[in-house]
Design an enzyme around this catalytic site. Structure first.
Site, PDB file in Angstrom:
ATOM      1  N   SER A 105       0.842  -1.202   0.000  1.00 43.10           N
ATOM      2  CA  SER A 105       0.000   0.000   0.000  1.00 43.10           C
ATOM      3  C   SER A 105       0.881   1.258   0.000  1.00 43.10           C
ATOM      4  O   SER A 105       1.659   1.461  -0.934  1.00 43.10           O
ATOM      5  CB  SER A 105      -0.958  -0.045   1.194  1.00 43.10           C
ATOM      6  OG  SER A 105      -1.915   0.979   1.127  1.00 43.10           O
ATOM      7  N   GLU A 215      -8.158  -1.287  -3.319  1.00 39.44           N
ATOM      8  CA  GLU A 215      -7.447  -2.177  -4.241  1.00 39.44           C
ATOM      9  C   GLU A 215      -7.744  -1.821  -5.694  1.00 39.44           C
ATOM     10  O   GLU A 215      -6.864  -1.940  -6.562  1.00 39.44           O
ATOM     11  CB  GLU A 215      -7.819  -3.634  -3.957  1.00 39.44           C
ATOM     12  CG  GLU A 215      -6.842  -4.635  -4.533  1.00 39.44           C
ATOM     13  CD  GLU A 215      -5.456  -4.543  -3.919  1.00 39.44           C
ATOM     14  OE1 GLU A 215      -4.515  -5.133  -4.509  1.00 39.44           O
ATOM     15  OE2 GLU A 215      -5.283  -3.896  -2.867  1.00 39.44           O
ATOM     16  N   HIS A 246      -7.729  -5.130  -0.455  1.00 36.76           N
ATOM     17  CA  HIS A 246      -6.578  -4.449   0.136  1.00 36.76           C
ATOM     18  C   HIS A 246      -6.405  -4.950   1.572  1.00 36.76           C
ATOM     19  O   HIS A 246      -6.872  -4.324   2.527  1.00 36.76           O
ATOM     20  CB  HIS A 246      -6.873  -2.945   0.126  1.00 36.76           C
ATOM     21  CG  HIS A 246      -5.674  -2.058   0.050  1.00 36.76           C
ATOM     22  ND1 HIS A 246      -4.891  -1.951  -1.079  1.00 36.76           N
ATOM     23  CD2 HIS A 246      -5.128  -1.212   0.965  1.00 36.76           C
ATOM     24  CE1 HIS A 246      -3.940  -1.072  -0.869  1.00 36.76           C
ATOM     25  NE2 HIS A 246      -4.049  -0.609   0.380  1.00 36.76           N
TER      26      HIS A 246
END
Length: 539
Positions: A105, A215, A246
């Protein structure tokens, strides 16, 4: 910093090892890396010959140098990671200048722009669900929203307004050309429900709604970035997963998948050599299958032998037998020098504490105790003797919250515990100070005040459930009704004693000694003692 040491760190003490930096996400915690909290990184890298470097903290930082402080932080993390940290790793931690970086991330974004902004510093860069175009339409606003949500930070404190050149300087897409010659790994999911998601009632949509949107954003920017690399003729391993949100299980999966490429880029073997078991160490390993397989053979340590396993180490000597050391206790033991350090060899395997909160190991010359709240800390010498005599962690002080340190201005030592501290000096020995008496001692300046070191641990209960500590220069008394106050050795203290101390007609002190015109005075619950011109007056 946390460091997961290379497989052969202990078995081959003359060897040096490449570094693999692993960067955290936007909500990085200040106590431990997300990689060791949320994934199997510690056990996965146990048989890998790299030093894994895990920065701790850096919430919403993007591991960059910020323009201005914000919300109590003034991050200068690019300088730290690329300028200040490498000499320490190379000079003190047997780490080479061969380096890789992986991030998830926020950390994936950072991994790519740090590699691009510092050409040649990293031989490998990997992004798992990173945002690889930070200046494209809507991205500055998306970063502002995310950073505000994760810690209340303002993105303009980091790189200024979106028109500031620092935005382009930290955009992996714009800086892509500088990644020539770096081994690259890029992955992202689709946002659709995957094998590690909890499905909702809507087909293809998981209950991780935020992770779904994040995501998708990662996927879009990663695709743009990969297209740019392709146009520049820069090779990269790109994995667009057909599903996945995510979240940590997917990043653990990618960590495993990326390893062969990481190993090749850093020049280490993908697989560990075979090892075997035997003797008392082998018997202990077979009795503790949770240790996983061995990752080294047996090797010599100070006073005995050791063998490393995926989830811990076993030490053996003729006097101590085979004992298991693992986890955060193992990390503290390693940091103290292991068998060559002040603790010596373990005399027990790790055990659970009676209160169910923590874990511990005993060693030839001390102990290490751990809880999730306090971390792992060693206790040894006279401080340990006192702590054990008071009941270990079930005694009045609780668990250690720090390691023993030397007192800064006087010959002595101190160690902090949950409910106080134990002080030691050559003249006073080891004594505990706790609770509100400890608070008063700190207010006075600890051992640097006229009180000096404690000469006793806390005593009591005395009148009205009160307690006191003796110090070199006086005492501190506390009771629920009077609070905690100091009283110096000298005329006032002696007169108070003649009056019966706290059990006499004056009761407890309710002030420290203070000066007034021509003399000194101290207030008590039921009167005062004054010394003026050599005369003592009790009122």
């Amino acid at each position: 910093m946390q460091i997961l040491l290379a497989r052969d760190w202990n078995s081959n003490p003359g060897a040096t090892f490449p570094a693999l930096y692993m960067l955290d996400g936007l909500r990085a915690r200040d106590d431990e890396s997300g990689w060791t909290i949320e994934t199997d990184a510690a056990s996965f890298y146990a048989d890998k010959n790299v030093n894994v470097i895990l920065p701790v903290g850096g919430q919403s930082s993007f591991y960059s140098d910020w323009l201005e402080p914000d919300n109590g932080k003034f991050y200068q993390l690019e300088t730290f990671l690329t300028k200040e940290l490498p000499p320490v790793l190379e000079n003190s931690m047997r780490t080479t200048s061969s380096r890789g970086v992986i991030g998830l991330s926020m950390g994936g974004t950072s991994a790519m722009f740090l590699a691009a902004r510092n050409p040649g510093f990293f031989q490998f860069a990997g992004s798992f669900s990173g945002y690889l175009s930070t200046t494209s339409l809507g991205m500055p606003q998306a970063l502002q929203y995310a950073m505000q949500d994760a810690g209340g930070y303002n993105v303009t404190k980091m790189w200024g307004q979106p028109s500031n050149a620092l935005w382009a300087a930290h955009d992996p897409y714009i800086q892509a050309e500088n990644l020539k010659g770096t081994s690259l790994y890029i992955s992202s999911g689709s946002g659709m429900t995957g094998p590690y998601d909890q499905p909702s009632g809507i087909p293809g949509v998981s209950t991780n709604y935020a992770g779904m949107g994040l995501e998708i954003l990662s996927r879009l920017t990663s695709q743009s970035f990969a297209t740019k690399l392709n146009k520049l003729g820069i090779p990269a391993q790109v994995n667009y997963r057909p599903s996945g949100t995510h979240s940590w299980p997917y990043w653990q999966f990618e960590m495993h998948q990326a390893w062969p490429q990481v190993a090749n880029a850093l020049g280490v073997a993908v697989s560990a050599p075979a090892c075997g078991l035997g003797g008392d160490i082998g018997a202990m390993a077979n009795a503790n299958p949770w240790l996983g397989g061995c990752v080294t053979g047996e090797y010599s340590v100070a006073g005995g032998l050791a063998q490393d396993f995926r989830n811990g180490r076993i030490f053996w000597s003729g006097g101590t037998g085979a004992q298991v050391v693992t986890g955060m206790i193992g990390g503290e033991y390693q940091a103290m020098g292991g068998p060559s350090g002040p603790l010596g060899l373990p005399t027990t395997s790790e055990f659970g504490t009676p209160d169910g909160r923590g874990r511990g190991n005993h060693f030839q010359s001390g102990s290490i105790y751990w809880t999730p709240q306090t971390g792992a800390h060693s206790v040894r010498g006279a401080i340990r003797d006192l702590w054990s005599s008071q009941g270990w962690e079930t005694g009045p002080l609780g668990y250690p919250v720090g390691d023993e340190i030397n007192t800064p201005s006087k010959d002595g030592a101190v160690q902090g515990f949950e409910i106080g501290a134990i002080y030691w000096s050559p003249t006073t020995g080891a004594n505990g100070v706790q609770g509100l008496i400890m608070g008063k001692y700190g207010e006075m300046g600890y051992e640097n005040s006229w009180l000096g070191f404690p000469r006793s641990s806390e005593r009591g209960p005395i009148r009205d459930n009160g307690r006191f500590n003796e110090f070199e220069g006086g005492n501190i008394y506390w009771s629920p009704a009077s609070g905690a106050w100091s009283i110096k050795h000298g005329a006032i203290f002696e007169e108070w004693g003649r009056q019966g101390y706290e059990g006499g007609r004056l009761g407890y002190p309710i002030s420290d000694e203070y000066a007034f015109e021509g003399g000194v005075r101290q207030n008590f619950q039921f009167g005062t003692i004054t010394v003026k011109g050599g005369n003592i007056q009790v009122a």
